[in-house]
Scaffold this motif. Structure first.
Motif, PDB file in Angstrom:
ATOM      1  N   LYS A   1       0.705  -1.661  -0.391  1.00  0.00           N
ATOM      2  CA  LYS A   1       0.118   0.116  -0.319  1.00  0.00           C
ATOM      3  C   LYS A   1       1.040   0.891  -0.062  1.00  0.00           C
ATOM      4  O   LYS A   1       2.132   0.801   0.182  1.00  0.00           O
TER       5      LYS A   1
ATOM      6  N   ARG B   1       0.763   4.595   1.595  1.00  0.00           N
ATOM      7  CA  ARG B   1       0.445   5.302   2.923  1.00  0.00           C
ATOM      8  C   ARG B   1       0.272   6.853   2.185  1.00  0.00           C
ATOM      9  O   ARG B   1       1.689   7.156   2.804  1.00  0.00           O
TER      10      ARG B   1
ATOM     11  N   THR C   1      -0.815  10.495   4.169  1.00  0.00           N
ATOM     12  CA  THR C   1      -0.570  11.198   5.690  1.00  0.00           C
ATOM     13  C   THR C   1      -0.486  13.260   5.430  1.00  0.00           C
ATOM     14  O   THR C   1      -0.166  13.775   4.414  1.00  0.00           O
TER      15      THR C   1
ATOM     16  N   VAL D   1      -4.400  10.517   7.242  1.00  0.00           N
ATOM     17  CA  VAL D   1      -4.347   9.395   6.806  1.00  0.00           C
ATOM     18  C   VAL D   1      -4.686   7.839   6.338  1.00  0.00           C
ATOM     19  O   VAL D   1      -6.589   7.812   6.403  1.00  0.00           O
TER      20      VAL D   1
ATOM     21  N   ARG E   1      -4.982   5.127   2.736  1.00  0.00           N
ATOM     22  CA  ARG E   1      -4.331   4.001   2.090  1.00  0.00           C
ATOM     23  C   ARG E   1      -4.273   4.462   0.943  1.00  0.00           C
ATOM     24  O   ARG E   1      -6.237   3.823   0.093  1.00  0.00           O
TER      25      ARG E   1
END
Length: 425
Positions: A22, A24, A26, A31, A33
């Protein structure tokens, strides 16, 4: 600040033992994904579930850089984007690069479709795959020239079938396949466009349609299946087939004779509705026409009065359990098997009476033809009696509660014309 990082979630192992890498995201302490097309195994990871295989590290880094470049163009410091907005944009950019297999999409759409007639789409796609010689086709390769080739292929196959039927001395059916199959392909293409094009976000994966400059041939008029009043009367007056003890046989010949007259006397009621109807009250059958109930606001509701000439047949086949009006479902497992049994018997009846290719639907066609041409019923009443959709009156129909009186009065006149006033008492 928006950051991207490749990661593998220990808790998300797939049934085949792999893990999806994945990305991620931010942003402002939120957050989300994004899935990738990278799948790794335990041996590709460290004990802390970090990527250690150089090949997958390189692939993941390339995706991160790609997302960073796209995000830089969004000017996050100026525009008030949420992480959801950013993610939707990245997904859109990701989708732009994907290939769409038209055949695969079509089969998936067909598998999930609940509309009637979905088998026509299956037949169309099967014929298209046979023509292509492959079960894969990038949707951008679905061009006008391909459609023309498919149309020529269908025409050629029909010509071959006609020659074979002529040699066998069989009836030549009306030509529906070319129009039906090409129309089905067009519908599937439009479904793909609705699925993959996001006009709100300007994500257009299918920018052009080959059907814009391709004309699908009109469907040939269906073969006229109406028979004369004299022929209907002959079917009614035919003696039943008897067994060795002189009792009426339980067979398809006798079933066909009765069901044809039932259908004609009940304003062309389809075999599926004879099979399934459950509401009989004060000699009135209320049913919802199976063929169009899913396409109508009124569920294709119909009320037909059981006139005297039909009552003996109603009693003969009445469902004594009370679950349905007729007991046909107790002897045939499906409406299709019931319909096939009727048509098999009608072929026997047709041979005896010299009526070419007699079939169950002739009862419905005959009722309409006699109503207009012999009894003088106006076409609008016939249209209504057959429970057809009136596109011009759709809005008006919302406000009108039908009592079906006019339709049943028309039926009484048609039956009187065919069977005579003596049989109506």
């Amino acid at each position: 600040m928006l950051t991207f990082k490749a990661e593998v979630l220990k808790s998300k192992q797939k049934s085949d033992g792999t893990y999806n890498v994945k990305i991620r995201m931010t942003y402002n302490r939120e957050v989300k994904r994004l899935a990738t097309n990278i799948f790794v195994r335990q041996e590709d990871l460290t004990k802390s579930f970090k990527l250690k295989n150089p090949k997958f590290i390189q692939e993941a880094d390339a995706i991160v850089r790609h997302y960073q470049e796209i995000s830089a163009k969004l000017q996050l410091d100026i525009n008030n984007y949420t992480l959801g907005d950013i993610m939707a944009h990245l997904k859109g950019e990701q989708r732009k690069s994907q290939e769409i297999d038209f055949i695969q999409f079509s089969r998936e759409w067909i598998a999930s479709a609940t509309i009637k007639g979905v088998e026509n789409y299956t037949s169309a796609i099967n014929a298209f795959v046979k023509f292509l010689g492959t079960d894969k086709l990038n949707i951008h390769q679905l061009t006008i020239s391909v459609l023309r080739g498919f149309m020529d292929h269908l025409i050629k196959k029909r010509e071959e079938k006609i020659r074979m039927l002529q040699k066998q001395g069989k009836r030549i059916p009306s030509n529906r396949i070319v129009s039906l199959y090409l129309g089905s392909i067009r519908h599937l293409f439009n479904e793909a466009t609705r699925t993959y094009n996001d006009y709100d976000r300007d994500i257009i994966l299918i920018p052009h349609s080959p059907f814009e400059n391709f004309k699908i041939p009109k469907q040939e008029a269906t073969r006229k299946r109406a028979i004369s009043a004299k022929e209907i009367l002959k079917i009614y007056q035919m003696p039943y087939q008897l067994d060795a003890k002189g009792r009426e046989k339980k067979g398809r010949f006798n079933l066909a004779k009765d069901c044809f007259i039932l259908s004609f006397g009940l304003i062309g009621m389809n075999s599926a509705d004879l099979y399934s109807c459950i509401d009989l009250n004060n000699d009135v059958i209320t049913y919802y026409r199976a063929k169009t109930t899913d396409r109508r606001n009124d569920k294709a509701k119909m009320k037909v009065k059981v006139l005297p000439i039909i009552k003996p047949l109603l009693e003969k086949y009445r469902d004594r359990t009370g679950r349905r009006v007729f007991n046909f479902y107790l002897h045939y497992t499906t409406p299709d098997s019931f319909n096939k049994a009727i048509n098999y018997g009608l072929k026997q009846i047709g041979e005896i009476l010299h009526i070419d290719d007699l079939e169950y639907y002739a009862a419905r066609h005959s009722w309409a033809t006699l109503a207009v041409n012999k009894v003088g019923i106006d076409k609008y009443t016939v249209h209504s009696a057959l429970n057809h959709i009136d596109e011009a009156m759709k809005v008006t129909d919302i406000y009108i509660e039908r009592d079906f009186k006019i339709e049943n009065e028309a039926n009484s006149k048609v039956l009187k014309y065919v069977f005579g006033s003596g049989l109506q008492k």
